[in-house]
Design an enzyme around this catalytic site. Structure first.
Site, PDB file in Angstrom:
ATOM      1  N   LYS A   1       0.847  -1.185   0.000  1.00 52.51           N
ATOM      2  CA  LYS A   1       0.000   0.000   0.000  1.00 52.51           C
ATOM      3  C   LYS A   1       0.885   1.237   0.000  1.00 52.51           C
ATOM      4  O   LYS A   1       1.919   1.275   0.683  1.00 52.51           O
ATOM      5  CB  LYS A   1      -0.911  -0.031   1.235  1.00 52.51           C
ATOM      6  CG  LYS A   1      -1.963   1.067   1.287  1.00 52.51           C
ATOM      7  CD  LYS A   1      -2.883   0.857   2.479  1.00 52.51           C
ATOM      8  CE  LYS A   1      -3.962   1.919   2.580  1.00 52.51           C
ATOM      9  NZ  LYS A   1      -4.863   1.683   3.745  1.00 52.51           N
TER      10      LYS A   1
ATOM     11  N   SER B   1      -9.759   1.710   2.816  1.00 49.97           N
ATOM     12  CA  SER B   1      -8.935   2.534   1.945  1.00 49.97           C
ATOM     13  C   SER B   1      -7.883   1.745   1.166  1.00 49.97           C
ATOM     14  O   SER B   1      -7.271   2.258   0.244  1.00 49.97           O
ATOM     15  CB  SER B   1      -8.220   3.596   2.782  1.00 49.97           C
ATOM     16  OG  SER B   1      -7.319   2.987   3.702  1.00 49.97           O
TER      17      SER B   1
ATOM     18  N   SER C   1      -9.979  -0.862   6.905  1.00 48.17           N
ATOM     19  CA  SER C   1      -9.416  -0.637   5.573  1.00 48.17           C
ATOM     20  C   SER C   1      -8.674  -1.813   4.966  1.00 48.17           C
ATOM     21  O   SER C   1      -8.235  -1.740   3.820  1.00 48.17           O
ATOM     22  CB  SER C   1      -8.484   0.584   5.600  1.00 48.17           C
ATOM     23  OG  SER C   1      -9.232   1.761   5.758  1.00 48.17           O
TER      24      SER C   1
END
Length: 497
Positions: free
Chosen positions: A75, A150, A174
């Site tokens: 990420k 997210s 997330s």
């Protein structure tokens, strides 16, 4: 595509070359990521060098590690030395860290090969990956739908077959929510089980790093690699890392499983179930509980009353912490700078240009919650609800070894369908409580819901209860209906959507 376990075993045994494995995954990324947009940066040259180093180690008779030659996506809020770490924000668009996050170091030391940095909601603030400054990520099951957020880029990368593994961060769900929407496994470990050093902070008392994988065994393998004490993180727990793989083959015969009433439409002792959880999702959870009962577990209902207040408490505490953490982006130290007549104007112009609307909204909400005259009424009261949540979970775990609930209230929704902030925030209804308590939780695919889209079942456990959680997850995986394969088709919104 092969699992991470299979790839690593073959590479370590000399049956496959890490460079050949990498070539296949890079080809798939090149062919399909233009549609999915899982990646902000594809690090092909870096990956080729790392894969060649793994092959050289095998040729020399050295063991490259338990993830030998396995491609992994990180990420884009995890620091990677010399590789852009943008948090999907204009504020950090050109920033390259001078160091690697601890989890990046751990994955590299285990032989994993970084293939790129994945898209996310800006500074991890969102539940759909629609808030990225660089355009949305699309769900591999239907390109007209969101992958969740997210960590939507990481989830989509694994679901699309761009990498067998990815790492994400989970502040209010997330990792788990996008894992559910993309039909894969996602784990939020106990707070402190995995080092946060090198994770760009959103809400420091909630943030935790965890893995995405296509199956429970790969997720367990990765969790073992990244877990452990780190002196660079003051919240890191100094405790030995269990053998997570050994937990997968244990039966559930002696385990007690509690289905959380407030999150499955039946209400609880404190009055009522939460609204907005779709019937098809609830049905899959009940079927999962029945499967565990058939495997020998003792299954019952349990009330955790404080979960009904979790959303309200979280959206006061997390923005308050974000307001503090994001104060560092002022145009003077690193990242974007927009010149002004004086320092004050430069700071104002930089933050106005560098932050997107959702980030600005949360900073303002958090600053208000911390302001004089409102601190006790909002932030202080939210912290008391957090303690109540902790106590309610402790009471539930006195009677049950693990708890079961939906991961997401719904299957993947279409772009733009949840433009109202409150409707979007409700995506986190089922996942936020475990962030408030700090306990581990994970999402396991269990069948499909509306329009044949994946549904995830959430398994929650008490602090440091990852082994039991994984035992139950593995049992669910064995009983789960097989998901259809992602088709990488559907309406394709523009990158500016």
């Amino acid at each position: 595509m092969s699992t991470a376990n299979a790839i690593a075993q073959d590479v370590r045994a000399g049956n496959r070359r890490a460079t050949d494995v990498l070539k296949a995954f890079l080809s798939r990324i090149e062919a399909h990521d233009g549609d999915v947009h899982a990646f902000n940066t594809v690090t092909a040259d870096h990956a080729r060098a790392a894969a060649a180093a793994v092959d050289a180690a095998v040729d020399a008779g050295r063991d490259p590690g338990p993830l030998a030659g396995v491609p992994v996506a990180f990420k884009d809020n995890l620091c990677t030395r010399g590789v852009a770490t943008t948090c999907s924000s204009r504020m950090l668009e050109t920033w390259s860290p001078p160091y690697d996050a601890t989890v990046v170091q751990a994955m590299t030391a285990a032989g994993a090969v970084m293939v790129g940095k994945t898209n996310l909601d800006e500074f991890a603030m969102g539940s759909s990956t629609e808030n990225s400054a660089f355009g949305p990520t699309r769900n591999p099951y239907d390109l007209s739908r969101v992958p969740g957020g997210s960590s939507g880029g990481s989830a989509a990368a694994v679901a699309a077959g761009f990498a067998p593994l990815a790492l994400g961060s989970d502040t209010g769900g997330s990792i788990r929510q996008p894992a559910s929407l993309c039909g894969i496994v996602g784990i939020k470990p106990t707070y402190g089980r995995v080092s946060r050093y090198g994770l760009v902070a959103f809400a420091s008392s909630f943030d935790q790093i965890g893995p995405f994988a296509t199956d429970v065994a790969d997720a367990a393998l990765t969790l073992g690699v990244i877990s452990g004490h780190d002196r660079a993180d003051s919240t890191s727990i100094p405790i030995a890392v269990p053998d997570y793989a050994a937990a997968l083959s244990r039966g559930v015969e002696d385990l007690r499983v509690g289905v959380v009433s407030e999150l499955t439409g039946t209400g609880g002792s404190a009055g009522g179930a939460l609204d907005g959880i779709d019937a098809d999702v609830t049905e899959r959870v009940i079927e999962a509980a029945d499967a565990l009962a058939a495997a020998g577990a003792t299954v019952g209902r349990v009330s955790v009353p404080a979960v009904t207040y979790g959303l309200t408490a979280y959206y006061l505490i997390a923005p308050a912490e974000a307001s503090s953490n994001l104060a560092r982006y002022d145009g003077t130290r690193y990242g974007l700078r927009i010149d002004g007549a004086d320092v004050s104007e430069m700071n104002r112009l930089t933050r106005r240009a560098g932050f997107g609307d959702e980030v600005k909204a949360r900073i303002m909400l958090g600053t208000f919650a911390l302001s004089a005259g409102y601190y006790d009424a909002y932030y202080g009261k939210a912290q008391r609800v957090r303690m109540l949540t902790r106590r309610d979970f402790d009471a539930a775990y006195a009677d049950f070894d693990v708890l079961l609930s939906p991961t997401s209230p719904c299957v993947a929704f279409r772009f733009g369908e949840r433009s109202d902030p409150m409707t979007m925030y409700r995506c986190d209804t089922c996942t936020i409580p475990s962030n408030l308590s700090g306990d581990p939780a994970m999402s396991v695919p269990f069948g499909t819901g509306a329009e044949d889209l994946p549904v995830g079942v959430q398994v929650m456990a008490p602090a440091l209860g990852e082994e039991t959680m994984l035992t139950v997850a593995a049992a669910l995986e064995r009983a789960a209906p097989q998901l259809p394969a992602p088709q990488l088709t559907g309406g394709t919104p523009s990158r500016g959507t």
